[in-house]
Design an enzyme around this catalytic site. Structure first.
Site, PDB file in Angstrom:
ATOM      1  N   ARG A 175       0.655  14.782  13.027  1.00  0.00           N
ATOM      2  CA  ARG A 175       1.358  14.441  11.962  1.00  0.00           C
ATOM      3  C   ARG A 175       1.438  15.799  10.904  1.00  0.00           C
ATOM      4  O   ARG A 175       0.562  16.006   9.974  1.00  0.00           O
ATOM      5  CB  ARG A 175       0.538  13.436  10.986  1.00  0.00           C
ATOM      6  CG  ARG A 175       0.450  12.345  11.751  1.00  0.00           C
ATOM      7  CD  ARG A 175      -0.182  11.170  10.983  1.00  0.00           C
ATOM      8  NE  ARG A 175       0.622  10.532  10.081  1.00  0.00           N
ATOM      9  CZ  ARG A 175       0.221   9.532   9.322  1.00  0.00           C
ATOM     10  NH1 ARG A 175      -1.176   8.958   9.653  1.00  0.00           N
ATOM     11  NH2 ARG A 175       1.015   8.794   8.473  1.00  0.00           N
TER      12      ARG A 175
ATOM     13  N   CYS B  17      -4.717  13.390  12.675  1.00  0.00           N
ATOM     14  CA  CYS B  17      -5.149  12.014  12.607  1.00  0.00           C
ATOM     15  C   CYS B  17      -5.286  11.168  13.771  1.00  0.00           C
ATOM     16  O   CYS B  17      -4.717  11.752  14.877  1.00  0.00           O
ATOM     17  CB  CYS B  17      -4.594  11.305  11.434  1.00  0.00           C
ATOM     18  SG  CYS B  17      -3.363  10.367  11.647  1.00  0.00           S
TER      19      CYS B  17
ATOM     20  N   ARG C 180      -8.816  -0.175   3.816  1.00  0.00           N
ATOM     21  CA  ARG C 180      -7.686   0.721   3.428  1.00  0.00           C
ATOM     22  C   ARG C 180      -6.333   0.171   3.072  1.00  0.00           C
ATOM     23  O   ARG C 180      -5.724   0.468   2.108  1.00  0.00           O
ATOM     24  CB  ARG C 180      -7.615   1.856   4.287  1.00  0.00           C
ATOM     25  CG  ARG C 180      -8.629   2.802   4.381  1.00  0.00           C
ATOM     26  CD  ARG C 180      -8.457   3.964   5.263  1.00  0.00           C
ATOM     27  NE  ARG C 180      -7.130   4.505   4.817  1.00  0.00           N
ATOM     28  CZ  ARG C 180      -6.170   4.837   5.918  1.00  0.00           C
ATOM     29  NH1 ARG C 180      -6.360   5.178   7.229  1.00  0.00           N
ATOM     30  NH2 ARG C 180      -5.078   5.321   5.564  1.00  0.00           N
TER      31      ARG C 180
ATOM     32  N   ASP D 298       4.509   0.761  11.980  1.00  0.00           N
ATOM     33  CA  ASP D 298       3.203   0.032  11.350  1.00  0.00           C
ATOM     34  C   ASP D 298       3.019  -1.467  11.894  1.00  0.00           C
ATOM     35  O   ASP D 298       2.112  -2.048  11.547  1.00  0.00           O
ATOM     36  CB  ASP D 298       3.224   0.269   9.844  1.00  0.00           C
ATOM     37  CG  ASP D 298       2.889   1.548   9.314  1.00  0.00           C
ATOM     38  OD1 ASP D 298       2.582   2.506  10.373  1.00  0.00           O
ATOM     39  OD2 ASP D 298       3.014   1.859   8.073  1.00  0.00           O
TER      40      ASP D 298
ATOM     41  N   LYS E 265       0.806  -1.321  -0.046  1.00  0.00           N
ATOM     42  CA  LYS E 265       0.025  -0.030   0.040  1.00  0.00           C
ATOM     43  C   LYS E 265       0.738   1.243   0.176  1.00  0.00           C
ATOM     44  O   LYS E 265       0.684   2.143  -0.746  1.00  0.00           O
ATOM     45  CB  LYS E 265      -0.935   0.291   1.139  1.00  0.00           C
ATOM     46  CG  LYS E 265      -1.729   1.459   1.466  1.00  0.00           C
ATOM     47  CD  LYS E 265      -2.424   1.411   2.615  1.00  0.00           C
ATOM     48  CE  LYS E 265      -1.893   1.827   4.009  1.00  0.00           C
ATOM     49  NZ  LYS E 265      -1.384   3.205   4.048  1.00  0.00           N
ATOM     50  N   ASN E 266       1.973   1.402   0.907  1.00  0.00           N
ATOM     51  CA  ASN E 266       2.531   2.649   1.092  1.00  0.00           C
ATOM     52  C   ASN E 266       3.607   2.848  -0.245  1.00  0.00           C
ATOM     53  O   ASN E 266       3.648   3.907  -0.358  1.00  0.00           O
ATOM     54  CB  ASN E 266       3.229   2.637   2.277  1.00  0.00           C
ATOM     55  CG  ASN E 266       2.446   2.627   3.527  1.00  0.00           C
ATOM     56  OD1 ASN E 266       1.250   3.174   3.386  1.00  0.00           O
ATOM     57  ND2 ASN E 266       3.091   2.675   4.673  1.00  0.00           N
TER      58      ASN E 266
HETATM   59  C1  UD1 Z   1       4.526   7.169   6.430  1.00  0.00           C
HETATM   60  C2  UD1 Z   1       3.455   5.728   6.274  1.00  0.00           C
HETATM   61  C3  UD1 Z   1       2.945   5.351   7.487  1.00  0.00           C
HETATM   62  C4  UD1 Z   1       4.219   4.840   8.439  1.00  0.00           C
HETATM   63  C5  UD1 Z   1       5.205   6.144   8.741  1.00  0.00           C
HETATM   64  C6  UD1 Z   1       6.322   5.969   9.463  1.00  0.00           C
HETATM   65  C7  UD1 Z   1       2.634   6.235   3.915  1.00  0.00           C
HETATM   66  C8  UD1 Z   1       1.644   6.444   3.214  1.00  0.00           C
HETATM   67  N1  UD1 Z   1       2.462   6.161   5.348  1.00  0.00           N
HETATM   68  O1  UD1 Z   1       3.836   7.987   6.923  1.00  0.00           O
HETATM   69  O2  UD1 Z   1       2.078   4.187   7.360  1.00  0.00           O
HETATM   70  O3  UD1 Z   1       3.379   4.746   9.777  1.00  0.00           O
HETATM   71  O4  UD1 Z   1       5.452   6.537   7.457  1.00  0.00           O
HETATM   72  O5  UD1 Z   1       7.051   4.842   9.120  1.00  0.00           O
HETATM   73  O6  UD1 Z   1       3.642   6.016   3.530  1.00  0.00           O
HETATM   74  N2  UD1 Z   1       6.889  14.527  10.832  1.00  0.00           N
HETATM   75  C9  UD1 Z   1       6.682  15.807  11.083  1.00  0.00           C
HETATM   76  N3  UD1 Z   1       6.845  16.811   9.904  1.00  0.00           N
HETATM   77  C10 UD1 Z   1       6.562  16.363   8.761  1.00  0.00           C
HETATM   78  C11 UD1 Z   1       6.495  15.052   8.497  1.00  0.00           C
HETATM   79  C12 UD1 Z   1       6.604  14.395   9.611  1.00  0.00           C
HETATM   80  O7  UD1 Z   1       6.864  16.360  12.343  1.00  0.00           O
HETATM   81  O8  UD1 Z   1       6.270  17.278   7.683  1.00  0.00           O
HETATM   82  C13 UD1 Z   1       6.786  13.641  11.851  1.00  0.00           C
HETATM   83  C14 UD1 Z   1       5.456  12.822  11.959  1.00  0.00           C
HETATM   84  O9  UD1 Z   1       4.602  13.512  12.650  1.00  0.00           O
HETATM   85  C15 UD1 Z   1       6.112  11.687  12.411  1.00  0.00           C
HETATM   86  C16 UD1 Z   1       7.246  11.372  11.884  1.00  0.00           C
HETATM   87  O10 UD1 Z   1       7.938  12.710  11.657  1.00  0.00           O
HETATM   88  O11 UD1 Z   1       6.019  11.995  14.178  1.00  0.00           O
HETATM   89  C17 UD1 Z   1       7.515  10.346  10.897  1.00  0.00           C
HETATM   90  O12 UD1 Z   1       6.357  10.746  10.180  1.00  0.00           O
HETATM   91  P1  UD1 Z   1       6.550  10.415   8.517  1.00  0.00           P
HETATM   92  O13 UD1 Z   1       7.507   9.274   8.198  1.00  0.00           O
HETATM   93  O14 UD1 Z   1       6.544  11.695   7.737  1.00  0.00           O
HETATM   94  O15 UD1 Z   1       5.054   9.419   8.179  1.00  0.00           O
HETATM   95  P2  UD1 Z   1       4.161   9.421   7.184  1.00  0.00           P
HETATM   96  O16 UD1 Z   1       5.073   9.943   5.826  1.00  0.00           O
HETATM   97  O17 UD1 Z   1       3.093  10.323   7.103  1.00  0.00           O
END
Ligand code: UD1
Length: 427
Positions: free
Chosen positions: A128, A123, A405, A313, A22-23
């Site tokens: 996030r 969420c 999902r 995850d 999925k990701n």
């Molecule tokens: C992706 C995955 C999700 C997984 C996560 C961590 C997808 C669609 N989703 O989510 O399943 O749980 O990686 O492996 O691929 N953060 C910030 N600022 C930002 C972005 C992130 O502070 O601009 C923080 C987030 O709040 C979190 C951490 O960084 O605490 C990691 O998040 P991130 O790796 O970005 O997760 P996603 O890409 O949203």
């Protein structure tokens, strides 16, 4: 609304096919925006999130065509073509339902020179924010404005000039957006402390197949030399390591034996190592990974962290499994601040878990008992399915849309290996 009913206590045995990730799918799909030629994705999982992403792309002018999918097949082939980008806006209504919509930001900016995307908001599992997505794009020369709940990014005429960005925290999505924005830059873009998740390697491999110039794939230092244009490609989505890990836990918690067909052990080292520590046998098979358990599980100490460490995850699914271990386990969640929403539901099934901040202590119990439960996110829902598979009596998991999902035809895959599980529709 659909529910899943499980009568627990059946030992799972057999071969279980693993779907496309999925990701990975959610970051490969927006790559279609980067070229006017067709991009064909094979092994695309049939999931609600993939459908939603397809609809978002349709709204931006991308045509999507699904080829020869028979109802009995897992996965499908989709050809996407963005001959012309007709809109550069991802509206609130779509983004709020699927956070991954933010992944059109980078490719729209690269191809059309601008993108307007609704801010996703928080969420169930945490705040996030998307600040790192925006900072990385800014470092490459984008102008970012935020107004009325939307972010608008624009590039100077001639494309992003390029630049260097160091992530203060590892972010999967921000790394993906930055890479997709950079492949059509007029200069060179460098990322330090980039995420190294296998899904990012999959993204880079597709982009390279489309003509992108990327160095350091799979490392935390990625250099992208921008190209004038990219071309079409045909690419197969990697197997879903989280789906495979979830079904490995299903084998472990029921004392069963499953062959996860198509799973890639190379992407799952931390998960497989943790399984071995609980006493589960893990071995390579000709077509995937074999998981065998005698149902006796040892407790563990685990902390989630970016790849190659143990993935957030998989935390909820391991927690479900460890509720039946012989002793106390300690789990620490370092990625998301609110990712223990499954704990009270597992407790309703008889689990003994106490949470203190980011740490959860799971004391193994003799048995779980079935109950009506529901979860607020995808992996939490899977942890309840796992608990239900091992519990005495019947478990009803509500809010099945979370599972739809991210798990392709879950009840079909599980009943084929011996689970007593069915989907019940109210309507
Ligand atoms: C992706 C995955 C999700 C997984 C996560 C961590 C997808 C669609 N989703 O989510 O399943 O749980 O990686 O492996 O691929 N953060 C910030 N600022 C930002 C972005 C992130 O502070 O601009 C923080 C987030 O709040 C979190 C951490 O960084 O605490 C990691 O998040 P991130 O790796 O970005 O997760 P996603 O890409 O949203």
């Amino acid at each position: 609304m659909d529910r899943i009913h499980i009568r627990g206590g059946h030992v799972l045995k057999g071969r279980l096919p693993i779907s496309g990730a999925k990701n990975a799918a959610l970051t490969l799909l927006p790559c279609a925006l980067l070229t006017d030629e067709p991009v064909t994705l094979r092994n695309l999982p049939r999931l609600a999130d993939v459908d939603s992403f397809g609809h978002l792309l349709n709204q931006l002018g991308v045509s999507t065509m699904i080829e020869g999918a028979r109802p009995e097949d897992f996965g499908r082939v989709m050809t996407l073509r963005a001959g012309r980008v007709t809109s550069t806006e991802a509206p609130y209504d779509i983004v709020r339902k699927m956070r991954a919509s933010i992944l059109v930001l980078g490719p729209l900016l690269a191809r059309a020179g601008e993108a307007t995307v609704s801010l996703p908001g928080g969420c169930a599992i945490g705040n996030r924010p998307i600040d790192l997505h925006l900072k990385a794009l800014e470092a490459f020369g984008a102008v970012i404005e935020i107004a009325a709940g939307y972010v608008r990014a624009s590039a100077p005429d001639g494309g992003l000039p390029g630049g260097t960005f160091t992530f203060p925290v590892v972010s999967v999505g921000a790394t993906e957006n930055a890479i997709m924005a950079a492949v059509l830059a007029s200069g060179t873009c460098i990322l330090h402390n980039a995420a190294r998740e296998p899904e990012i390697v999959d993204l880079c491999n597709l982009l390279v197949a489309m003509g992108a110039d990327i160095e350091g794939i799979g490392s935390d230092r990625i250099t992208i030399h921008g190209k004038d244009r990219l071309h079409g490609a045909t690419y197969s989505v990697m197997p879903d390591r989280i789906e495979a890990g979830s079904y490995a836990c299903a084998a472990a918690i029921t004392g069963g034996e499953l062959e996860l067909v198509g799973a890639n052990a190379g992407d799952m080292q931390a998960i497989l190592e943790a399984l071995r520590e609980t006493g589960v046998e893990v071995s390579a098979s000709k077509t995937g990974i074999k998981i065998a358990s005698n149902g006796k599980l040892r407790p563990l100490s685990l902390s989630t962290a970016p790849f190659p460490a143990f993935p957030t995850d998989m935390q909820a699914q391991f927690m479900a499994m460890l509720t039946l271990a012989d002793g106390a386990s300690v789990l620490t969640e370092t990625i998301f601040e609110n990712r223990y929403m499954h704990v009270p539901e597992l407790a309703r099934m008889g689990a003994d878990i106490s949470v203190n901040g980011r740490t959860a202590v799971v004391r193994g119990v003799e048995r779980l008992t079935g109950a009506p439960v529901m979860a607020t996110d995808l992996r939490a829902s899977m942890s309840l399915i796992l608990a239900g598979l091992a519990a005495e009596g019947e478990t009803q998991v509500n809010r099945v849309y979370h599972l739809d999902r991210g798990y392709e035809r879950l009840e079909e895959k599980l009943s084929a290996v011996g689970a007593d599980i069915e989907r019940v529709s109210d309507g």
